[in-house]
Design an enzyme around this catalytic site. Structure first.
Site, PDB file in Angstrom:
ATOM      1  N   ARG A 216      49.093  45.807  -2.283  1.00 44.25           N
ATOM      2  CA  ARG A 216      48.236  45.232  -1.250  1.00 44.25           C
ATOM      3  C   ARG A 216      47.243  44.292  -1.915  1.00 44.25           C
ATOM      4  NH1 ARG A 216      45.914  50.427   1.631  1.00 44.25           N
ATOM      5  NH2 ARG A 216      44.735  48.920   2.871  1.00 44.25           N
ATOM      6  N   HIS A 217      46.569  43.516  -1.087  1.00 41.47           N
ATOM      7  CA  HIS A 217      45.442  42.702  -1.555  1.00 41.47           C
ATOM      8  C   HIS A 217      44.406  43.640  -2.181  1.00 41.47           C
ATOM      9  CE1 HIS A 217      43.324  44.478   1.820  1.00 41.47           C
ATOM     10  NE2 HIS A 217      44.453  44.292   2.484  1.00 41.47           N
ATOM     11  N   ASN A 223      37.532  46.396   4.514  1.00 46.15           N
ATOM     12  CA  ASN A 223      37.947  47.726   4.051  1.00 46.15           C
ATOM     13  C   ASN A 223      36.695  48.566   3.812  1.00 46.15           C
ATOM     14  OD1 ASN A 223      40.621  46.412   1.998  1.00 46.15           O
ATOM     15  ND2 ASN A 223      40.815  47.453   3.961  1.00 46.15           N
ATOM     16  N   ARG A 266      42.551  37.481   2.003  1.00 44.30           N
ATOM     17  CA  ARG A 266      42.437  38.510   0.976  1.00 44.30           C
ATOM     18  C   ARG A 266      43.641  38.600   0.039  1.00 44.30           C
ATOM     19  NH1 ARG A 266      42.734  40.375   6.198  1.00 44.30           N
ATOM     20  NH2 ARG A 266      43.971  42.212   6.763  1.00 44.30           N
ATOM     21  N   GLU A 286      49.147  40.849   8.097  1.00 42.65           N
ATOM     22  CA  GLU A 286      49.031  42.247   8.528  1.00 42.65           C
ATOM     23  C   GLU A 286      49.355  42.380  10.023  1.00 42.65           C
ATOM     24  OE1 GLU A 286      49.549  44.999   7.916  1.00 42.65           O
ATOM     25  OE2 GLU A 286      47.831  46.289   7.465  1.00 42.65           O
ATOM     26  N   HIS A 351      49.902  43.743   2.815  1.00 45.32           N
ATOM     27  CA  HIS A 351      48.929  44.571   3.524  1.00 45.32           C
ATOM     28  C   HIS A 351      49.530  45.952   3.767  1.00 45.32           C
ATOM     29  CE1 HIS A 351      46.628  40.875   4.509  1.00 45.32           C
ATOM     30  NE2 HIS A 351      47.827  40.332   4.522  1.00 45.32           N
TER      31      HIS A 351
END
Lengths: 460, 428
Positions: A216-217, A223, A266, A286, A351
């Protein structure tokens, strides 16, 4: 599922070819792909049936075409397998049954043959070493003995092998002949959508060793505050992760690595740290949370309690109002999977929901498991194809991050059932559509009914 | 060194790195397919085997999905050079003068190919000629190598006299070559023209040509031989060629009936039909019945207004999420006046480049085309289909069928309560 609307009648895919031509490899891969895109598929492997019937394998003599007792056993196994195929197609609502045969005479629904032809001895030897040496047939033998016995087994088949003949005998059959591991293909009479997808898939897969990295990023600003979706940038720890990722990639010394990101900030920021060329794919974005975008789970539960509950009930099918479901995501990601099959070494920076879908494809996870696969931040999954599947290595780069995973709540904490998820969505589902409920498929509009009461087709 | 800063392109809403205020080049946009080096597609086959049909269709498809493609028809070069066509004798294998002119035309076409691919940012060139000898194909391969192009051959093989006769009627009788001839004269001459090529025809061979990349199409798509597909674009081309067919059929495109939001001048949303919209649905049902279409498939989006429209037809239909209207993001359910008031910059940007403009948190026409590609592929596979969709979606589909470029696409006229009936004819 969108793909299953496309298939009217069940399809029987019949694998053809001498041993060690990659039939099981293709069967399993094809089955995995079809199930992932939403077409219920199952493999019926004759070797498994044979091993059930003959508890301990002695030698290649079993496969001699003049070994009458063995031939009887093998024929009976094929009939039992056929019975299971029929049961699967009729009772378990499966639409495609992939199975092995080295003959080609039977009729049941729509049939599509996949033949693998190979005359390169190096390829054959490599196949034997990779998958046959560890087969249940050869529990504790020396490599040379295994190789020797297996090559003799192949010779037994060669005596009666009749390859598909497109110019004369088999010109009316629907099939694809895969020659020398995909160097060349002969395609004959593709009848429908599913066969066209199968052909396209088989033409895009390859067997060159390579590695796929999924991550993932880095941790994002959203987050940190527990907000889902949106297009925020990396947090300081996220930026740290990007640097650690760069170092990791350099240490891996990967040849010709392709790097893919989504079009959200991101993932791009994460890729930027690597200092290499990367490609942005909008379809790697995402999952779209619709009206819930940029909310926290607590806010969603407060503002949309019904939606919140429904999502926990059926997370794969649940579509956010004005947004997407995991099922939609799978459809969206199909071109990514197809291109990943074509490519060599690739790093996909995506994502959580997207990574779950991709991972489910590679690890053959069902729709029920998919939305709960663990894909934590700052963790790389290294996937290497091996034998019939995929080896996974989890690499945690030591950069702290929040945990974004939510397990499925236990049954007790779920509210009493509401109307089925599929019936209640922005998409207006009229009464006419009976397709929303699985039912046994006896025949479908426009195609001939299967002969349910007819005798078993003979193998002769 | 620290990571570069990102800036968001105001038109397409994509994030790009920049150095000192200028866009830097470390990233690429994955549109639909990235071609690393230009590709030269070479048609192979006797006359009247569908080469030009395939060339034009393939070119149209590739341009629609965003791969700049151009076809080069050597016959056209010949017509430009030799003002008046006399007879098949021009094509006799021992006609020195004819051979000289034909070679000249092929070289002129290749020169234009080189200009298109190397100087004009073309990605794919389709070289449409018979190319029936190995010698000619080797010349082309060398040309490709010298210029750094990947070469992919597309051969069409057909021996069915009925198919060939039908082709002649469809596209040869109306050719400029036969403008002064009767149909019988034209047919007779053309058949003799085909004979001129037959003796020297060297079909692509599994052994002799095993190192070439090609697809051999047999009997109008009954079977295919595919050899050494090298990259993504060749794989897409093969997939497309294997899905198209020539069976006569019609495609009907229309929008949902007028919706409640249409009445208020608002875009997007998921409203139901207005009173007039429901009337349209009934009229549509009547129209479809009168057309008496064989095995009609009906497709809708997953939005209420198209489904309500289909419901009135009383036949089974399939819902496709990818047929949903363009996502207007933050502008959903607004009127154009409200958009101009609340997002004046966005409003202006959209008029500047309507094809590439992406609504904030929404989509662009360009995104829509990528989303609709599986629909186009399945439309190619199918026969009679009615697609009940939306304005932007219908514009994209129409642009594919009518070969409209990106600049024109967002302005194609697709009014409510209007059905467009598309029937393939000749090359269009």
């Amino acid at each position: 599922a969108w793909a299953s609307y496309m298939t009217n009648s069940p399809t029987l895919i019949v694998m053809i070819g001498l041993p060690a031509r990659g039939k099981t490899y293709m069967s399993k891969k094809l089955t995995r792909y079809l199930n992932w895109i939403g077409v219920p598929t199952k493999v019926f492997n004759l070797g498994v049936y044979r091993r059930e019937a003959v508890k301990s394998y002695k030698s290649y003599d079993f496969f001699r075409h003049d070994n009458k007792e063995a031939m009887e056993i093998r024929k009976r196994c094929a009939l039992v397998a056929l019975e299971d195929v029929k049961a699967y197609l009729l009772e378990e609502c499966g639409q495609i049954a992939v199975r092995f045969l080295c003959t080609k005479q039977f009729s049941m629904g729509v049939v599509f043959f996949v033949e693998s032809v190979c005359d390169d001895p190096e390829v054959i030897a490599a196949n034997i070493l990779e998958v046959k040496v560890s087969s249940p047939d050869y529990p504790e033998r020396h490599r040379e003995n295994v190789m020797d016995d297996f090559l003799k087994r192949i010779e037994c088949y060669k005596v009666t092998y009749q390859p598909l003949d497109p110019d004369a005998y088999d010109k009316d059959l629907s099939f694809i002949k895969v020659i020398n591991v995909g160097q060349r293909f002969l395609v004959n009479r593709v009848q429908d959508y599913i066969q066209s997808k199968i052909v396209y898939y088989l033409m895009n897969i390859h067997v060159q060793p390579r590695t796929i990295y999924l991550c993932r990023h880095g941790e994002s600003e959203y987050n940190l505050v527990g907000k889902i979706g949106g297009d925020s940038g990396l947090s300081p720890r996220g930026k740290q992760f990007s640097q650690a990722l760069k170092k990791f990639i350099e240490e891996q010394e990967i040849v010709d690595l392709k790097v893919w990101t989504s079009q959200l900030k991101r993932t791009i920021q994460t890729a930027e740290s690597l200092g290499v060329l990367y490609e942005q794919w909008k379809i790697l974005n995402e999952i779209d949370a619709g009206v819930c975008e940029e909310m926290t789970y607590a806010e969603i539960e407060a503002k949309y309690p019904d939606e919140f509950a429904m999502r926990d009930q059926e997370k794969y099918l649940y579509r956010y109002p004005g947004g997407e479901s995991y099922q939609d995501l799978v459809q969206r990601l199909e071109p990514v999977i197809m291109e990943l099959e074509r490519q060599g070494n690739v790093l996909v920076i995506s994502h959580q929901a997207v990574m779950r879908c991709l991972l489910a494809y590679f690890l053959d996870k069902s729709a029920d498991e998919l939305p709960y696969l663990r894909c934590p931040l700052h963790t790389i999954l290294k996937l290497t194809p091996v034998a019939y599947g995929c080896k996974v290595e989890t690499i945690t780069l030591n950069v702290e991050a929040v945990n974004t995973h939510r397990d499925k709540p236990s049954l007790n904490s779920l509210p009493s059932s509401q109307s089925p998820v599929r019936m209640r969505r922005n998409s207006f589902t009229p009464r006419a559509r009976a397709d929303t409920v699985k039912h046994p498929r006896h025949h479908s509009v426009g195609s001939k009914p299967l002969d349910l009461l007819g005798p078993f087709p003979s193998l002769e | 060194s620290p990571a570069r800063e990102l800036t968001q392109n105001p038109l397409q809403k994509t994030w790009e790195p920049y150095d000192n205020g200028l866009p830097a080049g470390h990233s690429a946009q994955r549109g639909v397919c990235m071609t690393n080096c230009p590709t030269l597609i070479v048609m192979v086959g006797l006359p009247a085997r569908g080469k030009t049909y395939i060339s034009k269709k393939l070119t149209r498809y590739l341009n629609w999905i965003g791969v700049p493609t151009k076809e080069f028809n050597v016959g056209q070069y010949r017509r430009d050079l030799v003002k008046k066509y006399k007879s098949f004798e021009f094509f006799l294998p021992d006609n020195e003068e004819g051979l000289k002119i034909r070679k000249q035309c092929a070289l002129a076409a290749l020169n234009d190919v080189r200009q298109y691919l190397s100087e004009e940012n073309g990605h794919v060139a389709v070289f449409d000629a018979t190319n029936t000898t190995r010698e000619r194909r080797e010349t082309i391969c060398k040309f490709g190598e010298e210029n750094g192009y990947k070469t992919f051959f597309v051969e069409s093989v057909c021996v069915d006299p009925e198919v060939i006769a039908a082709n002649i009627v469809q596209v040869k009788l109306g050719s400029p070559d036969y403008v002064d001839c009767s149909n019988d004269e034209a047919t007779e001459d053309f058949m003799k023209r085909i004979e001129c090529y037959k003796n020297s025809y060297e079909t692509l061979d599994e052994t002799l040509d095993k190192d070439l990349s090609y697809i051999k199409i047999m009997d109008v798509g009954r079977s295919y031989l595919v050899n050494r597909v090298m990259d993504h674009i060749q794989s897409r081309i093969v997939y497309y060629l294997m899905n198209i067919h020539v069976t006569p059929r019609s495609i009907y495109l229309c929008r949902h009936g007028e919706s409640e939001l249409n009445l208020k001048g608002r875009i997007g949303g998921d409203p139901g039909l207005s009173v007039r919209g429901k009337e349209f649905a009934k009229s549509l049902a009547q129209f479809i019945n009168e057309q008496n279409i064989k095995d009609l498939k009906v497709w809708t989006s997953q939005m209420k207004r198209t489904i309500q429209t289909a419901e009135a037809l009383g036949v089974p239909y399939e819902q496709w999420k990818v047929l949903n209207e363009i996502d207007a993001g933050v502008c959903e359910e607004m009127t154009y006046e409200e958009i101009q008031e609340n997002y004046p910059l966005e409003f202006a940007l959209r008029d500047q480049d309507k094809y590439r403009y992406r609504y904030p948190k929404g989509e662009s026409y360009e995104d829509l085309v990528q989303r609709l590609e599986p629909v186009i592929m399945e439309l190619e596979r199918q026969e009679n289909v009615l697609v009940i969709c939306h304005q932007a979606v219908m514009r994209c589909l129409l642009a594919y069928f009518l070969d409209k470029p990106a600049e024109q696409l967002p302005y194609l006229k697709c009014p409510l309560h209007t059905v467009l009936k598309l029937t393939p004819v000749a090359y269009g």
